[in-house]
Design a protein around this motif. Sequence first.
Motif, mmCIF file in Angstrom:
data_model
loop_
_atom_site.group_PDB
_atom_site.id
_atom_site.type_symbol
_atom_site.label_atom_id
_atom_site.label_comp_id
_atom_site.label_asym_id
_atom_site.label_seq_id
_atom_site.Cartn_x
_atom_site.Cartn_y
_atom_site.Cartn_z
ATOM 1 N N GLU A 39 0.817 -1.214 0.000
ATOM 2 C CA GLU A 39 0.000 0.000 0.000
ATOM 3 C C GLU A 39 0.853 1.268 0.000
ATOM 4 O O GLU A 39 0.458 2.301 0.543
ATOM 5 N N GLY A 40 2.025 1.190 -0.580
ATOM 6 C CA GLY A 40 2.856 2.382 -0.749
ATOM 7 C C GLY A 40 3.367 2.933 0.558
ATOM 8 O O GLY A 40 4.132 2.288 1.267
ATOM 9 N N ALA A 41 2.934 4.144 0.900
ATOM 10 C CA ALA A 41 3.459 4.848 2.068
ATOM 11 C C ALA A 41 2.634 4.622 3.321
ATOM 12 O O ALA A 41 2.933 5.186 4.371
ATOM 13 N N ALA A 42 1.560 3.803 3.251
ATOM 14 C CA ALA A 42 0.705 3.582 4.411
ATOM 15 C C ALA A 42 1.354 2.586 5.371
ATOM 16 O O ALA A 42 2.105 1.707 4.959
ATOM 17 N N GLY A 43 1.048 2.723 6.647
ATOM 18 C CA GLY A 43 1.504 1.772 7.647
ATOM 19 C C GLY A 43 2.681 2.266 8.453
ATOM 20 O O GLY A 43 3.608 2.873 7.912
ATOM 21 N N HIS A 44 2.645 1.991 9.760
ATOM 22 C CA HIS A 44 3.680 2.496 10.650
ATOM 23 C C HIS A 44 3.712 1.719 11.960
ATOM 24 O O HIS A 44 2.694 1.227 12.434
ATOM 25 N N ILE A 45 4.899 1.583 12.511
ATOM 26 C CA ILE A 45 5.093 1.013 13.843
ATOM 27 C C ILE A 45 5.930 2.018 14.631
ATOM 28 O O ILE A 45 6.887 2.591 14.093
ATOM 29 N N THR A 46 5.566 2.230 15.880
ATOM 30 C CA THR A 46 6.339 3.122 16.748
ATOM 31 C C THR A 46 6.691 2.408 18.043
ATOM 32 O O THR A 46 5.964 1.512 18.491
ATOM 33 N N VAL A 47 7.796 2.834 18.646
ATOM 34 C CA VAL A 47 8.201 2.289 19.941
ATOM 35 C C VAL A 47 8.886 3.397 20.734
ATOM 36 O O VAL A 47 9.682 4.163 20.198
ATOM 37 N N ARG A 48 8.536 3.499 22.003
ATOM 38 C CA ARG A 48 9.109 4.545 22.865
ATOM 39 C C ARG A 48 10.621 4.389 22.970
ATOM 40 O O ARG A 48 11.139 3.275 23.049
ATOM 41 N N ASP A 49 11.304 5.502 23.022
ATOM 42 C CA ASP A 49 12.751 5.496 23.197
ATOM 43 C C ASP A 49 13.080 5.431 24.685
ATOM 44 O O ASP A 49 12.555 6.217 25.475
ATOM 45 N N PRO A 50 13.940 4.502 25.124
ATOM 46 C CA PRO A 50 14.262 4.397 26.554
ATOM 47 C C PRO A 50 15.132 5.548 27.065
ATOM 48 O O PRO A 50 15.123 5.850 28.262
ATOM 49 N N VAL A 51 15.878 6.200 26.169
ATOM 50 C CA VAL A 51 16.735 7.318 26.576
ATOM 51 C C VAL A 51 15.914 8.590 26.738
ATOM 52 O O VAL A 51 16.064 9.326 27.716
ATOM 53 N N LEU A 52 15.028 8.837 25.765
ATOM 54 C CA LEU A 52 14.141 10.001 25.788
ATOM 55 C C LEU A 52 12.702 9.481 25.754
ATOM 56 O O LEU A 52 12.109 9.345 24.676
#
Length: 308
Positions: free
Chosen positions: A86-99
Motif C-alpha cells: 500500500e505504498g506509504a501507508a503503515g507504521h510502527i512506533t516504539v518509545r525510546d528508553p533514553v528520551l
Amino acid sequence: MAPEATLNQNDGSLNGGGHTVKAKAHAELDKLEESALDRLWRGDKEGKLSYAGIPKFEDKYEEREWIKAHLAAAFRLWGKLGYGVEGAAGHITVRDPVLPDHYWMNPFAVHYSCITKSNLVLVGPDGYVSPHGAQLPINTAGYWIHSAIHKARPDVVAAAHCHSFHGKAWSVFGKPIQILQQDACVFHNNLSVYDSYGGIVLASEEGSNIAKALGPTHKTCILRNHGLLTLGNTIDECVYLFALLDRHCKLQLMVEATSMAKGLPIVPIDEEDAEYSAKTLKDPEVLYVMFQPEYNLLIQETNGTFLN
C-alpha cells in the motif's frame, strides 16, 4: 430439531449437536509456575536449563540499540508477509528508553523490506523529526494516530498499524473476530472495534477517537473500513499480535464462507476455556517469546542487513 448431546461414559465426552465436547480438564494455574512463560517450557531434572524472557538493561543506550534492532526486524516481517503493497501507508512506533517522550518510527514511503536500524526516525513530543535519528520525513497519519495512543496508553511502549489484506477485508463488517482456535484466546477481553471511519487521519481528533476505542487495557483493535492496530509492552509483542490478528481475520473469513456454503455450524471456544487459556497466552513475556523464532530467522534470511 438438532439432536441432544449425550454423555459418553467411556471418555467423558458429550456426543451430539454436530460436534464433540470434551469434559473440562483445566490445570489449576495457582499450582503451576507463577510465570506464564515458565508454564510453556520444560528443562532437565536437575534444573540446569532455563529459558530467558524479555532482557533487562542497565544501560539505556544499549537498550535503545536493542529496541531499534527489533523494530527494524518487525518491518522486515511485514515486508515478508506482503503488508508493504500500500505504498506509504503503515507504521510502527516504539518509545525510546533514553528520551521516553520520543518514539522511533519508520520513514515515509520506504518499503518495509528496506528498513534498517540506521534509517529509523526518532520523533519528538512536538511531532517533528528529532536530530538524534535518521533525517527523513515521516507519515502524517502515523504521527496523529501514534501520538494519541502513546499519550493515552503509558502502559505500553509500541503500537503498530497498517492495511494488511485480510485485516482490512474483515474490517468492513465493523465487528470483532470470534475466538475460533486456541491461538485466538490471546484476543479474549483484549480486542476492541473502532466502529466508525473518519477518513484519512490528518488531524488529532481521529487519532484520539482511535485511542479511545482501544480503551484502558485492550492491545488489539479492528478499525472499520481501515485496518488493524495492535499495542505491546515490547515491539516483539506488538508485531506478533498484529500478524496473529491478521491471520485470524483470514480464518474468520474462511470459516464464515464455508459455514454459509456448506451449512455447517460455527463452534467458537467457549468463554470459560478462552479465559483460562488467555491467562497464559496473552502474557507480555509469552508474546515477546513468540516473536523470537521469526526474529532469528530474519537474521539468517537477510544476513543481518537490517541491523546496520
